[in-house]
Design an enzyme around this catalytic site. Sequence first.
Site, PDB file in Angstrom:
ATOM      1  N   ARG A   8       0.831  -1.195   0.000  1.00  0.00           N
ATOM      2  CA  ARG A   8       0.000   0.000   0.000  1.00  0.00           C
ATOM      3  C   ARG A   8       0.873   1.256   0.000  1.00  0.00           C
ATOM      4  O   ARG A   8       2.091   1.164   0.155  1.00  0.00           O
ATOM      5  CB  ARG A   8      -0.948   0.000   1.193  1.00  0.00           C
ATOM      6  CG  ARG A   8      -0.225  -0.265   2.503  1.00  0.00           C
ATOM      7  CD  ARG A   8      -0.815   0.463   3.637  1.00  0.00           C
ATOM      8  NE  ARG A   8      -0.656   1.893   3.480  1.00  0.00           N
ATOM      9  CZ  ARG A   8       0.508   2.548   3.647  1.00  0.00           C
ATOM     10  NH1 ARG A   8       1.625   1.924   3.932  1.00  0.00           N
ATOM     11  NH2 ARG A   8       0.568   3.859   3.497  1.00  0.00           N
ATOM     12  N   GLY A   9       0.203   2.424  -0.138  1.00  0.00           N
ATOM     13  CA  GLY A   9       0.943   3.677  -0.263  1.00  0.00           C
ATOM     14  C   GLY A   9       1.056   3.993  -1.741  1.00  0.00           C
ATOM     15  O   GLY A   9       1.520   3.158  -2.520  1.00  0.00           O
ATOM     16  N   ALA A  10       0.627   5.197  -2.122  1.00  0.00           N
ATOM     17  CA  ALA A  10       0.508   5.502  -3.544  1.00  0.00           C
ATOM     18  C   ALA A  10       1.792   5.216  -4.340  1.00  0.00           C
ATOM     19  O   ALA A  10       1.747   4.490  -5.349  1.00  0.00           O
ATOM     20  CB  ALA A  10       0.032   6.944  -3.729  1.00  0.00           C
ATOM     21  N   ASP A  33      -2.734  10.526  -2.483  1.00  0.00           N
ATOM     22  CA  ASP A  33      -2.936   9.412  -3.414  1.00  0.00           C
ATOM     23  C   ASP A  33      -3.239   9.877  -4.828  1.00  0.00           C
ATOM     24  O   ASP A  33      -3.014   9.146  -5.800  1.00  0.00           O
ATOM     25  CB  ASP A  33      -4.046   8.493  -2.904  1.00  0.00           C
ATOM     26  CG  ASP A  33      -3.598   7.772  -1.654  1.00  0.00           C
ATOM     27  OD1 ASP A  33      -3.690   8.374  -0.561  1.00  0.00           O
ATOM     28  OD2 ASP A  33      -3.106   6.637  -1.754  1.00  0.00           O
ATOM     29  N   GLN A  47      -3.242   2.176   9.667  1.00  0.00           N
ATOM     30  CA  GLN A  47      -1.895   2.328   9.128  1.00  0.00           C
ATOM     31  C   GLN A  47      -1.021   3.211  10.007  1.00  0.00           C
ATOM     32  O   GLN A  47       0.195   3.053  10.044  1.00  0.00           O
ATOM     33  CB  GLN A  47      -1.943   2.913   7.702  1.00  0.00           C
ATOM     34  CG  GLN A  47      -2.569   2.010   6.663  1.00  0.00           C
ATOM     35  CD  GLN A  47      -4.056   2.246   6.505  1.00  0.00           C
ATOM     36  OE1 GLN A  47      -4.711   2.737   7.436  1.00  0.00           O
ATOM     37  NE2 GLN A  47      -4.597   1.901   5.354  1.00  0.00           N
ATOM     38  N   ARG A  53      -7.124  -1.263  -7.438  1.00  0.00           N
ATOM     39  CA  ARG A  53      -7.587  -0.153  -6.599  1.00  0.00           C
ATOM     40  C   ARG A  53      -7.734   1.092  -7.463  1.00  0.00           C
ATOM     41  O   ARG A  53      -6.898   1.352  -8.330  1.00  0.00           O
ATOM     42  CB  ARG A  53      -6.636   0.118  -5.421  1.00  0.00           C
ATOM     43  CG  ARG A  53      -6.594  -1.054  -4.424  1.00  0.00           C
ATOM     44  CD  ARG A  53      -5.867  -0.688  -3.139  1.00  0.00           C
ATOM     45  NE  ARG A  53      -6.659   0.218  -2.308  1.00  0.00           N
ATOM     46  CZ  ARG A  53      -6.149   0.903  -1.295  1.00  0.00           C
ATOM     47  NH1 ARG A  53      -4.861   0.825  -0.996  1.00  0.00           N
ATOM     48  NH2 ARG A  53      -6.928   1.703  -0.572  1.00  0.00           N
ATOM     49  N   ASN A  75      -6.425  11.910  -0.257  1.00  0.00           N
ATOM     50  CA  ASN A  75      -5.531  11.153   0.624  1.00  0.00           C
ATOM     51  C   ASN A  75      -6.425  10.325   1.547  1.00  0.00           C
ATOM     52  O   ASN A  75      -7.654  10.429   1.518  1.00  0.00           O
ATOM     53  CB  ASN A  75      -4.618  12.100   1.420  1.00  0.00           C
ATOM     54  CG  ASN A  75      -3.512  11.355   2.163  1.00  0.00           C
ATOM     55  OD1 ASN A  75      -2.893  10.448   1.617  1.00  0.00           O
ATOM     56  ND2 ASN A  75      -3.282  11.716   3.414  1.00  0.00           N
ATOM     57  N   LYS A  76      -5.799   9.523   2.365  1.00  0.00           N
ATOM     58  CA  LYS A  76      -6.515   8.622   3.277  1.00  0.00           C
ATOM     59  C   LYS A  76      -7.673   9.324   3.987  1.00  0.00           C
ATOM     60  O   LYS A  76      -7.559  10.477   4.403  1.00  0.00           O
ATOM     61  CB  LYS A  76      -5.510   8.102   4.305  1.00  0.00           C
ATOM     62  CG  LYS A  76      -6.054   7.165   5.365  1.00  0.00           C
ATOM     63  CD  LYS A  76      -6.796   5.969   4.824  1.00  0.00           C
ATOM     64  CE  LYS A  76      -5.984   5.171   3.844  1.00  0.00           C
ATOM     65  NZ  LYS A  76      -6.833   4.272   3.019  1.00  0.00           N
TER      66      LYS A  76
END
Lengths: 338, 338
Positions: B46-48, B237, B196, B89, B247-248
């Site tokens: 995960r993580g852009a 993201d 996270q 995703r 973003n998240k």
Amino acid sequence: MPVETINWKNGKIRYIDQTLLPHKVRFVDCSNVRKLWRAIRCLEIRGAPAIGIAGALGAALIAAKSKARSSRALVREVENGVKYLASSRPTAVNLFWALSRMVCLARSNSSLPVRDLKDLLIGEAMEIIDEDKASCRAMARHGAKFVKSGDAILTHCNAGGLATADYGTALGVLFEAKKQGKRIKVYADETRPLLQGARLTAWELLNEGIDTTLICDNMAASLMAKGKIDKIFVGADRIASNGDAANKIGTYGLAVLAKYHKVPFYVVAPLSTFDFDIKTGRDIPIEERPGDEVRSIMGKMIAPPNVKVYNPAFDVTPRRLITAIITEKGVYKKLSTK
Amino acid sequence: MPVETINWKNGKIRYIDQTLLPHKVRFVDCSNVRKLWRAIRCLEIRGAPAIGIAGALGAALIAAKSKARSSRALVREVENGVKYLASSRPTAVNLFWALSRMVCLARSNSSLPVRDLKDLLIGEAMEIIDEDKASCRAMARHGAKFVKSGDAILTHCNAGGLATADYGTALGVLFEAKKQGKRIKVYADETRPLLQGARLTAWELLNEGIDTTLICDNMAASLMAKGKIDKIFVGADRIASNGDAANKIGTYGLAVLAKYHKVPFYVVAPLSTFDFDIKTGRDIPIEERPGDEVRSIMGKMIAPPNVKVYNPAFDVTPRRLITAIITEKGVYKKLSTK
């Protein structure tokens, strides 16, 4: 029908252990003040009005079980027990309000025979329960006027039947609105760390057949930005003379977000939640709880065990961010903005 | 030293399964595109920027394993595999950026012999990793200028080494500031639902010896009200042409709170996170994930199983709430305040 969170049954305190909800509805019979202290401390009993009732019943329990042979000795026992119970949690003022009401009554009736004084104290605890029931119904009636059919309402933590002797403060308003035939949709913040929203509020709302959607606390802003929240209703644990209100951690942030998105923000609380001895929210003591409540969830570690934690149980919402405070005696609207 | 989240090892993709952190550091060797798709989908990777790298390595893997006898057939295989990986995703644009870079390279070199085309694609994936490493270092240098010794900094989700090929975007700035001898204190939002912040960010910060305090997402406002947060740094993201940044989930709420409390709010992201094909944040597709991510935590149910859930993985912060966007090429400051 609201659940009976806490009451007096056969000379003991019977309460629902809220830490086991929504998976188990377990009633606990408590005839021991230390056990009651722990039940409050560990949130088996929680919610400001319910904690007040627990305090009153605690004082009644001390009286009922006392072997004192003089009323003066009984009063001293009650005083000591009440002092001990007051150390269980610091923020919800209803606890201190109820305990001090019980002590004052005991003191001013120390000339009665022991038996009569015991009955008086048990009767007073029952009276506090009855008053809380009436308060809930009155708050609900006042508050329901602010709810329109079609409203989507956000709530935080649990201000429902589990937090009171009847059907709640903020949730009472929603139950009443539904009873009046208004169609409502409720978003419940899960309310980390102890998840009262996910575990208790969602359970209560579903039990009453209300359209309920659970969200994580950090999703509320996104809903507001999309215009999906019409109103916010929350409870309170202590309200200062100027109207600043302490409530479950996260409430203040919601109030700021509500202001930014022009969403009305209502606090619903009985007058026993007001602390007229303090001027502003700065004087409200905020409980900090153990770091493991954040580091772990339902017994599972979710973080490095050595990480520091900041875990305040409450925050303070300044009066200027509150659209109205709804009490059993009426509604205090915002007088000025900013 | 940053952890190596994802790389190419002996003709396979080796990555850390981030769902097991911080309790276990398990490296997984992946030689199967379906498995890679699932790893992205389930946030094992995960993580852009890291998702972008996973996409590039996925295309390389398809090429490396291909039995195609013509380069045209190989290009078709890569195209199909890339299309499949793109469905894992929807929000982080780095995935589509990396996949399309791989496909374009394949197409424009379809005249090469199969063997050479394979090597070219594997080399390109390695190049993307190297570029990301250089980007992280450059963002960190640009961003560290905004950090003063003594600062208390809040971050949300994980924008660290685990989210990139090097030491991160937002966290890279903090690591660099520390390397420069600045004393900093970092508050990490736990970041429900998938935690996270608690699992990954706290772990990374502690590994680097940074003074770290974990909080629940709903506690940030209370810290800001007390003046305990000097700056906020987050990743992104996808950033639209006008600077709106996805973003998240929870980032937008923080940005509103930051504006209210006059706390500078920085987004740190490489140029591969920008989507110049869309004008504003309204055009960014926001992934909605399964309700059980909210109803349960680490496999334990925390809510009534029948409650509805709203679970968007991201939200969009409008440009006007962002003090500056820090990229590897420089810093885009706010031009006007509302």
